[in-house]
Write an enzyme that holds these catalytic residues in place. Structure first.
Site: not given
Ligand code: GLA
Length: 414
Positions: A63-64, A200
């Site tokens: 979703t980010d 993250d």
């Molecule tokens: C990875 C990416 C994040 C996010 C997740 C899924 O961790 O680094 O930015 O998109 O996948 O939510």
């Protein structure tokens, strides 16, 4: 190298079980000894240690990068980076995960991507700091990483943020955490080749101890939700299937979301991202979308609302409801977004069979990695025992079960 003994003891006391593995962080004395063994006494001043935690996402995946909500927390397992300034412009790197490799690069030349792959997180961050005008100095650095690489717990973001903090500290500079997160994200895009969102790096740099963070990825607004340690345990179960986001599937999901956005924009130019699309609009537009793009969009639009609702439920101690939303999230990631795998599906399903588990779902990017479960404290040991037995019988490998509190974001320890 025995970097972990004291922390294993502490963590076992906390978990109290035979099936749970302790979270480990590198012991500081042992880290100093190892650093001096590799880099010698040196001449250029104080040795610093920085830490950057891993993260687990309670709900809100993929979703980010659609400007939506995510709900992660920082975990006890972390990267510790011990470093010292050099009098020249060289950066020399060693890692406890890859102890045979000593990497060297120069801050005076254009920093390119290069082998070994793990060094690109450091190369990328150094290059971005230089581009931001920070007058970096050379450093010797040892990275002690107790996060499982490929475990879906953001070891890469932790290495990036720890590197940024180390280089800034040695340069005598500071940077606000929002800018720092964006800079590390750019490093990951350009040097690790993963077009990740902002979740993250944000949680790794800005987490608050004892809390999960509801992050609005559109405007970076953060709402912290307290987790009651007497009522709740957060359990992470690593499938030991190594997840890999640079393989193209992650980038393809982003592309499919953008394809959806382009269709919605035809009808409404105010749509900037899937964040701006409602479930009603999605259903009305279904005929204009391919089946795959429709399902990708349905996951994102649904997950955005589930995430806000789950954060509210957790804040109000309505754990059952939060758990139900986690289960729905897993189903959506499995069926509509197609980023799960049989091992994660099995763990998430089996976890729900243990009494006292509120919810369980895959966490992070997927394609392997870990699940997260929200549990009553007394359910942790039965859960770990059940998953060890059933998962090993089915897949012939042992999962690793970790219990964690929510920790603070990256910091300078020494
Ligand atoms: C990875 C990416 C994040 C996010 C997740 C899924 O961790 O680094 O930015 O998109 O996948 O939510």
């Amino acid at each position: 190298m025995k970097l972990h003994s004291r922390c294993i003891r502490d963590a076992l006391k906390f978990c109290g079980g035979v099936h749970t593995v302790a979270f480990m962080v590198a012991d500081l004395t042992e880290l100093h000894d190892k650093f001096h063994q590799i880099f010698g006494p040196g001449r250029a001043g104080k040795v610093h240690v920085v830490r950057a935690p891993g993260r687990v996402n309670l709900i809100g995946d993929h979703t980010d990068y659609n400007d939506c909500f995510v709900f992660p927390m920082a975990i006890e397992s972390e990267v510790r980076l011990i470093c010292r300034a050099r009098t020249d412009a060289a950066v020399r790197l060693s890692s406890t995960v890859y102890p045979r490799e000593l990497v060297e690069l120069s801050l005076q030349r254009k920093i390119e991507r290069a082998d070994p792959q793990w060094s690109n997180y450091v190369r990328g961050v150094a290059a971005q700091l230089i581009a931001a005008g920070i007058p970096l100095v050379g450093m010797d650095a040892l990275i002690a990483n107790t996060l499982p690489v490929g475990g879906g717990l953001s070891s890469s973001a932790a290495v990036e943020v720890a590197t940024a903090l180390a280089l800034l500290t040695l340069a005598g500079a500071e940077m606000d955490t929002t800018r720092l997160s964006l800079l590390c994200q750019k490093a990951e895009h350009e040097y690790a080749g993963v077009p990740c969102g902002i979740m993250d790096q944000t949680i790794v740099s800005s987490a608050k101890a004892g809390h999960a963070m509801l992050l609005d990825c559109r405007d970076n607004h953060k709402t912290f939700v307290k987790l009651n340690p007497h009522e709740l345990r957060v359990v992470i179960v690593n499938s030991m299937v190594r997840h890999e986001l640079s393989g193209g599937e992650y980038a393809q999901r982003r592309k499919q979301c953008n394809e959806g956005v382009a269709v919605f924009q035809r009808g409404n130019s105010a749509v900037r991202a899937l964040r701006d699309v409602t479930m009603k609009q999605l259903e009305e537009t279904k005929a204009d979308l391919s089946d795959v793009v429709y399902r990708r969009c349905r996951h994102v639009v649904g997950e955005h609302h589930r995430t806000a609702e789950a954060a509210k439920a957790l804040a109000e101690q309505r754990y059952e409801h939060c758990g139900e939303l986690m289960v729905k999230s897993h189903q959506s990631l499995r069926d509509d977004y197609e980023v799960s795998c049989p091992e994660l599906d099995f763990l998430a399903d089996e976890a729900m069979k243990t009494k006292g588990i509120y919810g369980a779902r895959m966490t992070g990017g997927g394609f392997g990695g870990s699940i997260v479960a929200l549990a009553q404290p007394r359910a942790v040991e039965p859960l770990a025992e059940h998953l060890h037995k059933t998962y090993t019988a089915k897949f012939g490998r042992q999962p690793s079960v970790l219990v964690t509190t929510a920790t603070a974001g990256a910091s300078i320890l020494e």
